[in-house]
Design a protein around this motif. Structure first.
Motif, mmCIF file in Angstrom:
data_model
loop_
_atom_site.group_PDB
_atom_site.id
_atom_site.type_symbol
_atom_site.label_atom_id
_atom_site.label_comp_id
_atom_site.label_asym_id
_atom_site.label_seq_id
_atom_site.Cartn_x
_atom_site.Cartn_y
_atom_site.Cartn_z
ATOM 1 N N ASN A 20 -23.299 1.934 110.275
ATOM 2 C CA ASN A 20 -22.817 3.272 109.883
ATOM 3 C C ASN A 20 -22.213 3.208 108.480
ATOM 4 O OD1 ASN A 20 -20.216 2.225 110.118
ATOM 5 N ND2 ASN A 20 -19.810 3.198 112.093
ATOM 6 N N SER A 21 -21.620 4.288 108.036
ATOM 7 C CA SER A 21 -21.087 4.355 106.677
ATOM 8 C C SER A 21 -19.946 3.356 106.439
ATOM 9 C CB SER A 21 -20.613 5.775 106.356
ATOM 10 O OG SER A 21 -19.611 6.167 107.278
ATOM 11 N N ASP A 22 -19.320 2.868 107.520
ATOM 12 C CA ASP A 22 -18.264 1.856 107.397
ATOM 13 C C ASP A 22 -18.832 0.441 107.430
ATOM 14 O OD1 ASP A 22 -16.299 3.826 107.335
ATOM 15 O OD2 ASP A 22 -16.116 3.836 109.523
ATOM 16 N N GLY A 23 -20.162 0.320 107.556
ATOM 17 C CA GLY A 23 -20.795 -1.000 107.605
ATOM 18 C C GLY A 23 -20.799 -1.626 108.988
ATOM 19 N N VAL A 24 -20.437 -0.855 110.009
ATOM 20 C CA VAL A 24 -20.357 -1.369 111.368
ATOM 21 C C VAL A 24 -21.568 -0.883 112.174
ATOM 22 C CG1 VAL A 24 -18.958 -1.417 113.476
ATOM 23 C CG2 VAL A 24 -17.841 -1.342 111.230
ATOM 24 N N VAL A 25 -22.175 -1.797 112.940
ATOM 25 C CA VAL A 25 -23.294 -1.437 113.793
ATOM 26 C C VAL A 25 -22.746 -0.996 115.143
ATOM 27 C CG1 VAL A 25 -25.385 -2.251 114.927
ATOM 28 C CG2 VAL A 25 -24.803 -3.065 112.628
ATOM 29 N N VAL A 26 -23.000 0.264 115.499
ATOM 30 C CA VAL A 26 -22.497 0.829 116.754
ATOM 31 C C VAL A 26 -23.582 1.716 117.363
ATOM 32 C CG1 VAL A 26 -20.073 0.802 116.009
ATOM 33 C CG2 VAL A 26 -21.475 2.824 115.593
ATOM 34 N N PRO A 27 -23.513 1.999 118.663
ATOM 35 C CA PRO A 27 -24.439 2.970 119.251
ATOM 36 C C PRO A 27 -24.215 4.351 118.633
ATOM 37 C CG PRO A 27 -23.331 1.704 120.963
ATOM 38 C CD PRO A 27 -22.632 1.399 119.664
ATOM 39 N N VAL A 28 -25.229 5.186 118.698
ATOM 40 C CA VAL A 28 -25.139 6.551 118.184
ATOM 41 C C VAL A 28 -25.433 7.512 119.330
ATOM 42 C CG1 VAL A 28 -26.146 8.235 116.590
ATOM 43 C CG2 VAL A 28 -25.844 5.854 115.866
ATOM 44 N N VAL A 29 -24.570 8.477 119.540
ATOM 45 C CA VAL A 29 -24.767 9.480 120.578
ATOM 46 C C VAL A 29 -25.130 10.800 119.906
ATOM 47 C CG1 VAL A 29 -23.675 10.807 122.428
ATOM 48 C CG2 VAL A 29 -23.149 8.361 122.149
ATOM 49 N N THR A 30 -26.229 11.389 120.334
ATOM 50 C CA THR A 30 -26.582 12.737 119.884
ATOM 51 C C THR A 30 -26.038 13.693 120.937
ATOM 52 O OG1 THR A 30 -28.591 11.933 118.819
ATOM 53 C CG2 THR A 30 -28.471 14.292 119.280
ATOM 54 N N ARG A 31 -25.082 14.501 120.561
ATOM 55 C CA ARG A 31 -24.425 15.406 121.497
ATOM 56 C C ARG A 31 -25.317 16.603 121.827
ATOM 57 N NH1 ARG A 31 -20.679 12.195 123.544
ATOM 58 N NH2 ARG A 31 -19.434 11.235 121.908
ATOM 59 N N LYS A 32 -25.132 17.109 123.033
ATOM 60 C CA LYS A 32 -25.833 18.319 123.461
ATOM 61 C C LYS A 32 -25.610 19.409 122.426
ATOM 62 C CE LYS A 32 -26.093 21.571 127.288
ATOM 63 N NZ LYS A 32 -25.582 21.911 128.617
#
Length: 161
Positions: A20-32
């Motif tokens: 992500n923009s902070d350089g951290v790899v994290v899951p991404v949730v697409t909200r309803k």
């Protein structure tokens, strides 16, 4: 006392492209309500993207929901180089394929379907009272190539609402 085996997570492999923009790899949730609806459509077959390059770091996967209102169908189309898998959530669908779309397979809730790359087909809702809704995964992306339209009468058993 029984000593449980600790869970070991795979840590090798390069995945910083997903940071992500902070350089951290994290899951991404697409909200309803935040899904991408600017997808390639084909007639009355509506695609909504939940995981795709348009709004997640995904580069090799398209995953979304496809629906047809009662008695409606897609235009003839294919998905280019993409392999496509689907799972029917509700309704009665039919996929027409082959020469002049003379062959078909029916699908109902709980059924899975695989569509090979470059295979022309038509997706139809066979009900004139209920929606057809399914989940679809495609790799590498949501490729939709619309083809020349065919008359409803050429599709065995199909009728509009």
């Amino acid at each position: 006392m029984n000593n449980p085996t600790p869970t070991i997570y795979r840590t090798e492999g390069e995945n910083t492209v997903y940071a992500n923009s902070d350089g951290v790899v994290v899951p991404v949730v697409t909200r309803k309500g935040e899904e991408d609806t600017n997808t390639a459509q084909s007639g009355d077959c509506i695609r909504v993207s939940g995981v795709s390059i348009q709004h997640t770091p995904a580069t090799k996967l398209w995953f979304g929901q496809v629906s047809n209102t009662p008695g409606y169908r897609s235009l003839p189309h294919h998905h280019g180089e993409a392999e496509t898998g689907g799972y029917v959530l509700r309704g009665h669908g039919r996929i027409y394929f082959g020469e002049n779309y003379e062959q078909f397979l029916d699908m109902t809730a709980g059924d899975w379907v695989f569509v090979p790359p470059f295979m022309p087909h038509v997706e139809a809702n066979m009900s004139i009272t209920e929606d057809l809704v399914w989940l679809t995964a495609r790799t590498p992306e949501n490729i939709v190539v619309n083809l020349e339209e065919v008359a409803d009468e050429t599709l065995e058993g199909y009728r509009r609402a």
